[in-house]
Design an enzyme around this catalytic site. Structure first.
Site, PDB file in Angstrom:
ATOM      1  N   ASP A 172     -33.858  41.390  11.759  1.00  0.00           N
ATOM      2  CA  ASP A 172     -33.289  42.472  12.581  1.00  0.00           C
ATOM      3  C   ASP A 172     -32.060  43.104  11.960  1.00  0.00           C
ATOM      4  O   ASP A 172     -31.565  44.111  12.455  1.00  0.00           O
ATOM      5  CB  ASP A 172     -32.925  41.914  13.965  1.00  0.00           C
ATOM      6  CG  ASP A 172     -34.171  41.495  14.707  1.00  0.00           C
ATOM      7  OD1 ASP A 172     -34.266  40.320  15.089  1.00  0.00           O
ATOM      8  OD2 ASP A 172     -35.070  42.336  14.840  1.00  0.00           O
ATOM      9  N   HIS A 229     -31.182  32.143  12.534  1.00  0.00           N
ATOM     10  CA  HIS A 229     -32.600  32.044  12.903  1.00  0.00           C
ATOM     11  C   HIS A 229     -32.893  30.585  13.232  1.00  0.00           C
ATOM     12  O   HIS A 229     -32.360  29.682  12.620  1.00  0.00           O
ATOM     13  CB  HIS A 229     -33.497  32.505  11.746  1.00  0.00           C
ATOM     14  CG  HIS A 229     -34.874  32.835  12.177  1.00  0.00           C
ATOM     15  ND1 HIS A 229     -35.852  31.883  12.305  1.00  0.00           N
ATOM     16  CD2 HIS A 229     -35.434  34.002  12.558  1.00  0.00           C
ATOM     17  CE1 HIS A 229     -36.965  32.450  12.724  1.00  0.00           C
ATOM     18  NE2 HIS A 229     -36.748  33.740  12.892  1.00  0.00           N
TER      19      HIS A 229
HETATM   20  C1  SDX Z   1     -35.917  37.087  16.012  1.00  0.00           C
HETATM   21  O1  SDX Z   1     -38.229  32.738  16.343  1.00  0.00           O
HETATM   22  C2  SDX Z   1     -38.534  33.773  15.625  1.00  0.00           C
HETATM   23  O2  SDX Z   1     -39.320  33.719  14.689  1.00  0.00           O
HETATM   24  C3  SDX Z   1     -37.862  35.046  16.042  1.00  0.00           C
HETATM   25  C4  SDX Z   1     -38.099  36.246  15.135  1.00  0.00           C
HETATM   26  C5  SDX Z   1     -39.543  36.690  15.167  1.00  0.00           C
HETATM   27  O3  SDX Z   1     -39.958  37.346  14.199  1.00  0.00           O
HETATM   28  O4  SDX Z   1     -40.228  36.476  16.205  1.00  0.00           O
HETATM   29  O5  SDX Z   1     -37.736  35.912  13.797  1.00  0.00           O
HETATM   30  C6  SDX Z   1     -37.290  37.451  15.579  1.00  0.00           C
HETATM   31  O6  SDX Z   1     -35.717  36.848  17.175  1.00  0.00           O
HETATM   32  C7  SDX Z   1     -34.835  36.937  14.979  1.00  0.00           C
HETATM   33  C8  SDX Z   1     -33.495  36.425  15.587  1.00  0.00           C
HETATM   34  C9  SDX Z   1     -32.775  37.627  16.185  1.00  0.00           C
HETATM   35  N1  SDX Z   1     -31.626  37.189  16.973  1.00  0.00           N
HETATM   36  C10 SDX Z   1     -30.375  37.473  16.588  1.00  0.00           C
HETATM   37  O7  SDX Z   1     -30.077  38.003  15.512  1.00  0.00           O
HETATM   38  C11 SDX Z   1     -29.310  37.111  17.624  1.00  0.00           C
HETATM   39  C12 SDX Z   1     -28.170  36.362  16.925  1.00  0.00           C
HETATM   40  N2  SDX Z   1     -28.695  35.059  16.481  1.00  0.00           N
HETATM   41  C13 SDX Z   1     -28.492  33.932  17.372  1.00  0.00           C
HETATM   42  O8  SDX Z   1     -28.488  34.190  18.725  1.00  0.00           O
HETATM   43  C14 SDX Z   1     -29.185  32.662  16.899  1.00  0.00           C
HETATM   44  O9  SDX Z   1     -28.951  32.544  15.556  1.00  0.00           O
HETATM   45  C15 SDX Z   1     -30.680  32.498  17.161  1.00  0.00           C
HETATM   46  C16 SDX Z   1     -31.004  32.624  18.590  1.00  0.00           C
HETATM   47  C17 SDX Z   1     -31.455  33.474  16.373  1.00  0.00           C
HETATM   48  C18 SDX Z   1     -31.068  31.076  16.701  1.00  0.00           C
HETATM   49  O10 SDX Z   1     -30.305  30.211  17.429  1.00  0.00           O
HETATM   50  P1  SDX Z   1     -30.581  28.615  17.333  1.00  0.00           P
HETATM   51  O11 SDX Z   1     -31.477  28.234  16.236  1.00  0.00           O
HETATM   52  O12 SDX Z   1     -30.945  28.159  18.696  1.00  0.00           O
HETATM   53  O13 SDX Z   1     -29.213  28.098  16.871  1.00  0.00           O
HETATM   54  P2  SDX Z   1     -28.070  27.732  17.854  1.00  0.00           P
HETATM   55  O14 SDX Z   1     -27.972  28.770  18.927  1.00  0.00           O
HETATM   56  O15 SDX Z   1     -28.252  26.310  18.260  1.00  0.00           O
HETATM   57  O16 SDX Z   1     -26.784  27.881  16.910  1.00  0.00           O
HETATM   58  C19 SDX Z   1     -26.490  26.858  15.950  1.00  0.00           C
HETATM   59  C20 SDX Z   1     -25.001  27.060  15.664  1.00  0.00           C
HETATM   60  C21 SDX Z   1     -24.178  27.198  16.945  1.00  0.00           C
HETATM   61  O17 SDX Z   1     -22.877  26.718  16.679  1.00  0.00           O
HETATM   62  P3  SDX Z   1     -22.536  25.196  17.185  1.00  0.00           P
HETATM   63  O18 SDX Z   1     -22.789  25.198  18.692  1.00  0.00           O
HETATM   64  O19 SDX Z   1     -23.472  24.287  16.427  1.00  0.00           O
HETATM   65  O20 SDX Z   1     -21.079  25.025  16.808  1.00  0.00           O
HETATM   66  O21 SDX Z   1     -24.829  28.293  14.949  1.00  0.00           O
HETATM   67  C22 SDX Z   1     -24.056  29.191  15.732  1.00  0.00           C
HETATM   68  C23 SDX Z   1     -24.086  28.703  17.159  1.00  0.00           C
HETATM   69  O22 SDX Z   1     -22.907  29.060  17.852  1.00  0.00           O
HETATM   70  N3  SDX Z   1     -24.700  30.506  15.606  1.00  0.00           N
HETATM   71  C24 SDX Z   1     -24.051  31.643  15.390  1.00  0.00           C
HETATM   72  C25 SDX Z   1     -25.055  32.629  15.314  1.00  0.00           C
HETATM   73  N4  SDX Z   1     -26.254  32.067  15.486  1.00  0.00           N
HETATM   74  C26 SDX Z   1     -26.036  30.745  15.672  1.00  0.00           C
HETATM   75  N5  SDX Z   1     -22.723  31.921  15.267  1.00  0.00           N
HETATM   76  C27 SDX Z   1     -22.408  33.230  15.050  1.00  0.00           C
HETATM   77  N6  SDX Z   1     -23.318  34.234  14.956  1.00  0.00           N
HETATM   78  C28 SDX Z   1     -24.637  33.969  15.080  1.00  0.00           C
HETATM   79  N7  SDX Z   1     -25.529  34.958  14.995  1.00  0.00           N
END
Ligand code: SDX
Length: 429
Positions: free
Chosen positions: A364, A306
């Protein structure tokens, strides 16, 4: 105003920027005059360090895993309140008296039917259209059916538009579901509460009586409450940006639905369940965790991580309790998907990669398991999220529209393209 400030030195210029202290959360550095005084932009793709507005509706503390709606913790609201009462709280700022709640629920109930001609609007879609595509189209079309609540400068029309959207989204989402499975639309019933009405519109058929199970209705209502609002997330920010141009509320909410559809946002509940099905059995979990950790693989565990929560998502905690209750009621507590989900959570949280990157199950992760157990296809998961989030979007829309400081949103950019050059005739290229 502020008695704190920060000093920024840019070349030979020293700029003083006010610092505001909120009632909760980090201080805010006001950069509204930065470009005028310093001739520079700030740079913050994804807005990870940017407060785009001031608000009094929802507060999140990502480190503490705290989520407050008008100051009330989400776990208390999920336990003690119900969705329409939370709608009232989000819209008007205070918990209602018994009379206020009854009046509000009556107003919502009396707006649950849609204009009969909207039934024809559905007929234009292919039966196999994703219900989110139908939802975006039909909600956007509401401005063509409800002209008398599109003037954003008329407080009465703003109020009616808000009630109409909260009341009609379940009806439209249920219609999108029925249309996709070739069953007749089911009209809302005024003798049913909000969640029971939605389940009835989704699962009843003319051929036989359908009794809503009160435990499933309670779980449905709790899912609505857990998804109601969430500060300035991507879809809420989309609604705010759309409304800053003066667009009508139905168009703004349709924009929010479109943004929510993405798998990184509201589409994650569908993607998460599809991931659990792809994993299939507990013994395949290490393979998927390895892929999620692999730098050369863009694969991510859906339902994990998140932008704001960096320890746990308080909604996931409550959702897990609901999942246990629903699966026990349905006698499927040994649901293989739940077994995979619980083992995946256990293994991921024990893995240093996820601990270091602070990746935890989000809202989710468990919701899809409950919705599937209730009989919803995965394609209906995000429409249900959209239905619930409508009250958050419209509450934030109302707050922004009534802000006298409202200006059209217009971000700038870090330009890396070509500088000015002359046109080259085709003969010379
Ligand atoms: C919702 O914003 C909100 O409030 C949203 C929400 C709401 O109620 O409105 O809470 C609802 O959208 C919840 C989130 C649902 N999405 C998912 O479950 C999809 C999977 N999650 C990711 O795509 C991700 O975690 C996000 C998009 C939710 C958050 O991404 P960020 O904060 O932009 O973090 P990032 O993409 O910069 O990742 C940071 C690191 C990265 O690695 P590095 O590049 O630093 O090496 O963490 C890794 C990412 O690769 N990473 C993950 C991961 N999520 C982040 N690695 C594996 N699995 C994951 N799910």
């Amino acid at each position: 105003m502020s008695n704190k400030s920060a000093k920024l030195t840019i070349g030979d210029k020293e700029i003083e920027l006010p610092i505001y202290t909120p009632t909760a959360g980090p201080d805010v550095l006001d950069i509204t005059k930065l470009y005028a005084q310093g001739d520079v932009f700030t740079y913050d793709p994804g807005f990870t360090s940017t407060a785009a507005c001031d608000s009094t509706i929802t507060f999140i503390d990502g480190d503490k895993g705290e989520l407050l709606h008008r100051g009330y913790p989400i776990d208390q609201l999920a336990e003690k309140s119900h969705f329409l009462e939370v709608c009232y709280l989000l819209l008007y700022g205070e918990l209602p008296s018994a009379t206020e709640l009854e009046d509000f629920e009556t107003r919502v109930t009396n707006h649950t039917m849609v204009h009969e001609q909207m039934h024809n609007f559905f007929r234009g879609f292919r039966r196999d259209a994703h219900p989110m595509a139908t939802l975006v189209g039909v909600v956007g079309a509401m401005s063509a059916f409800y002209h008398d609540s599109t003037d954003i400068n008329d407080e009465w029309q703003r109020e009616v538009a808000a009630i109409r959207l909260i009341a009609k989204l379940p009806t439209i989402a249920a219609m999108a579901f029925k249309y996709s499975i070739g069953q007749p639309f089911v009209y809302p019933r005024n003798d049913l509460d909000y969640a029971s009405n939605f389940l009835h519109m989704c699962f009843s058929v003319p051929a036989e009586n359908y009794e809503v199970n009160p435990i499933l209705a309670r779980a449905m209502d709790r899912i609505f409450t857990l998804h109601a609002d969430h500060e300035q997330n991507a879809s809420t920010s989309t609604v705010r940006l759309a409304s800053s141009s003066g667009a009508n509320p139905f168009a703004c909410i349709a924009a929010g639905i479109a943004c929510l559809w993405g798998p990184a946002h509201g589409g994650a509940n569908q993607a998460c369940l599809e991931m659990l099905k792809e994993i299939g059995t507990v013994d395949r979990i290490p393979e998927f965790i390895a892929r999620a950790k692999d730098k050369n693989d863009s694969y991510r565990l859906m339902g994990f991580g998140h932008r704001v929560y960096k320890n746990f998502d308080p909604r996931a905690t409550v959702m897990k309790q609901s999942a246990d209750e629903v699966l026990e009621l349905l006698g499927v507590e040994d649901n293989p998907l739940l077994q995979v989900a619980m083992e995946l959570e256990k293994q991921a949280l024990a893995d240093p990669y996820f601990a270091e990157k602070k990746l935890f199950p989000n809202v989710d992760f468990y919701s899809g398991i409950i919705l599937e157990a209730m009989g919803f296809p995965t394609s209906m998961f995000t429409p249900i999220f959209a239905l619930a989030r409508t009250v958050g979007w419209i509450s934030q829309w109302k707050e922004q529209i009534s802000d006298p400081k409202l200006k059209i949103g217009r971000p700038r950019q870090l330009y890396k393209g070509e500088t000015a050059r002359d046109y080259v005739d085709i003969e010379k290229r």
